[in-house]
Design a protein around this motif. Structure first.
Motif, short mmCIF file in Angstrom:
data_model
loop_
_atom_site.label_atom_id
_atom_site.label_comp_id
_atom_site.label_asym_id
_atom_site.label_seq_id
_atom_site.Cartn_x
_atom_site.Cartn_y
_atom_site.Cartn_z
N GLU A 19 0.82 -1.21 0.00
CA GLU A 19 0.00 0.00 0.00
C GLU A 19 0.86 1.27 0.00
O GLU A 19 0.55 2.24 -0.67
N THR A 20 1.97 1.23 0.72
CA THR A 20 2.83 2.42 0.84
C THR A 20 3.99 2.42 -0.14
O THR A 20 4.83 3.30 -0.10
N GLY A 21 4.09 1.42 -0.99
CA GLY A 21 5.20 1.33 -1.94
C GLY A 21 5.49 -0.12 -2.29
O GLY A 21 4.78 -0.73 -3.08
N TYR A 22 6.53 -0.65 -1.65
CA TYR A 22 6.95 -2.02 -1.93
C TYR A 22 7.29 -2.75 -0.64
O TYR A 22 7.76 -2.15 0.32
N PHE A 23 7.08 -4.06 -0.66
CA PHE A 23 7.49 -4.93 0.44
C PHE A 23 8.58 -5.84 -0.11
O PHE A 23 8.40 -6.50 -1.13
N PHE A 24 9.71 -5.85 0.56
CA PHE A 24 10.88 -6.60 0.13
C PHE A 24 11.17 -7.69 1.16
O PHE A 24 11.07 -7.47 2.36
N GLU A 25 11.52 -8.88 0.67
CA GLU A 25 11.89 -9.96 1.57
C GLU A 25 13.10 -10.70 1.00
O GLU A 25 13.11 -11.09 -0.16
N SER A 26 14.12 -10.85 1.83
CA SER A 26 15.33 -11.58 1.47
C SER A 26 15.38 -12.83 2.32
O SER A 26 15.16 -12.78 3.54
N ALA A 27 15.69 -13.96 1.69
CA ALA A 27 15.69 -15.24 2.40
C ALA A 27 17.11 -15.77 2.58
O ALA A 27 18.02 -15.46 1.81
N ASP A 28 17.28 -16.58 3.61
CA ASP A 28 18.52 -17.32 3.81
C ASP A 28 18.60 -18.35 2.68
O ASP A 28 17.66 -19.11 2.46
N THR A 29 19.69 -18.38 1.95
CA THR A 29 19.79 -19.25 0.77
C THR A 29 19.84 -20.73 1.13
O THR A 29 19.55 -21.57 0.29
N ARG A 30 20.20 -21.05 2.37
CA ARG A 30 20.22 -22.47 2.78
C ARG A 30 18.86 -22.95 3.28
O ARG A 30 18.41 -24.01 2.92
N THR A 31 18.22 -22.13 4.11
CA THR A 31 16.96 -22.56 4.73
C THR A 31 15.72 -22.02 4.03
O THR A 31 14.63 -22.52 4.25
N LEU A 32 15.89 -20.98 3.22
CA LEU A 32 14.82 -20.24 2.54
C LEU A 32 13.87 -19.55 3.51
O LEU A 32 12.80 -19.09 3.12
N LYS A 33 14.27 -19.45 4.78
CA LYS A 33 13.48 -18.69 5.76
C LYS A 33 13.85 -17.22 5.63
O LYS A 33 14.98 -16.89 5.26
N PRO A 34 12.90 -16.31 5.91
CA PRO A 34 13.19 -14.89 5.77
C PRO A 34 14.40 -14.45 6.59
O PRO A 34 14.53 -14.80 7.77
N ARG A 35 15.30 -13.73 5.95
CA ARG A 35 16.49 -13.19 6.61
C ARG A 35 16.28 -11.72 6.95
O ARG A 35 16.68 -11.24 7.99
N SER A 36 15.65 -10.98 6.03
CA SER A 36 15.36 -9.58 6.27
C SER A 36 14.11 -9.19 5.49
O SER A 36 13.76 -9.83 4.50
N ARG A 37 13.47 -8.13 5.97
CA ARG A 37 12.29 -7.59 5.31
C ARG A 37 12.40 -6.07 5.33
O ARG A 37 13.03 -5.50 6.22
N ALA A 38 11.74 -5.43 4.37
CA ALA A 38 11.78 -3.97 4.33
C ALA A 38 10.53 -3.44 3.65
O ALA A 38 9.97 -4.08 2.76
N LEU A 39 10.10 -2.27 4.10
CA LEU A 39 9.08 -1.50 3.41
C LEU A 39 9.80 -0.36 2.71
O LEU A 39 10.59 0.36 3.33
#
Length: 170
Positions: A19-39
């Motif tokens: 709604e306010t722009g973009y939602f970004f999510e970066s995952a751990d390449t081994r586990t594919l669990k979220p490593r970081s998120r950003a608005l």
């Protein structure tokens, strides 16, 4: 988050509409669990970022590169797209004959080709990611700091002379 706008594949990062722009999510390449998120605001002037809780190996803490690198990449990709350029998964080399781009899947031989060109005196712009931009009617190659296994990168530009799509031989 809303619709998926871009998936960098291999579990690297994803960009969604928000709604306010973009939602970004970066995952751990081994586990594919979220490593970081950003608005990220629509104009990329503001970024609110969070580091996600992760299981860490003893003696290892949080590494800022895990947040900074993908955010810088998404900002650069967006800026280039808005200005008529692109970031491409490729190797770029400069010889006395001009600038050459070698694109192919991971493992196709981009870093190996760069090593061979460097041994022959060529400049390696990068063996992993190269920027292409149209400037005054010419297409230019630019090096980036995102090195591949060959660990080669040079802050330089050259006109594009040739484009080769490569794949690993059998």
């Amino acid at each position: 988050h809303g619709d998926l706008l871009f998936d960098a594949s291999h579990g690297l990062w994803k960009l969604y509409a928000a709604e306010t722009g973009y939602f970004f999510e970066s995952a751990d390449t081994r586990t594919l669990k979220p490593r970081s998120r950003a608005l990220i605001s629509h104009d990329f002037a503001r970024i609110d970022a969070w580091i996600c809780a992760q299981r860490r190996r003893p003696g290892f803490g949080w590494e800022p590169i895990h947040l900074i690198t993908p955010l810088v990449e998404i900002c650069l990709v967006t800026k280039l797209a808005r200005e008529g350029g692109l970031l491409i998964h490729a190797a770029g080399v400069v010889t006395e004959h001009g600038g050459f781009l070698f694109t192919g899947a991971s493992g196709a031989g981009k870093s190996t080709l760069c090593d061979l060109f460097a041994a022959g005196g060529a400049s390696v712009l990068c063996d992993e990611r190269v920027i292409l931009r149209k400037v005054a009617g010419d297409i230019l190659l630019y090096g980036t700091p995102w090195m591949g296994t060959g660990r080669r990168a040079e802050n330089r530009q050259a006109p594009l002379t040739g484009l080769c799509c490569i794949r690993h031989g059998t």
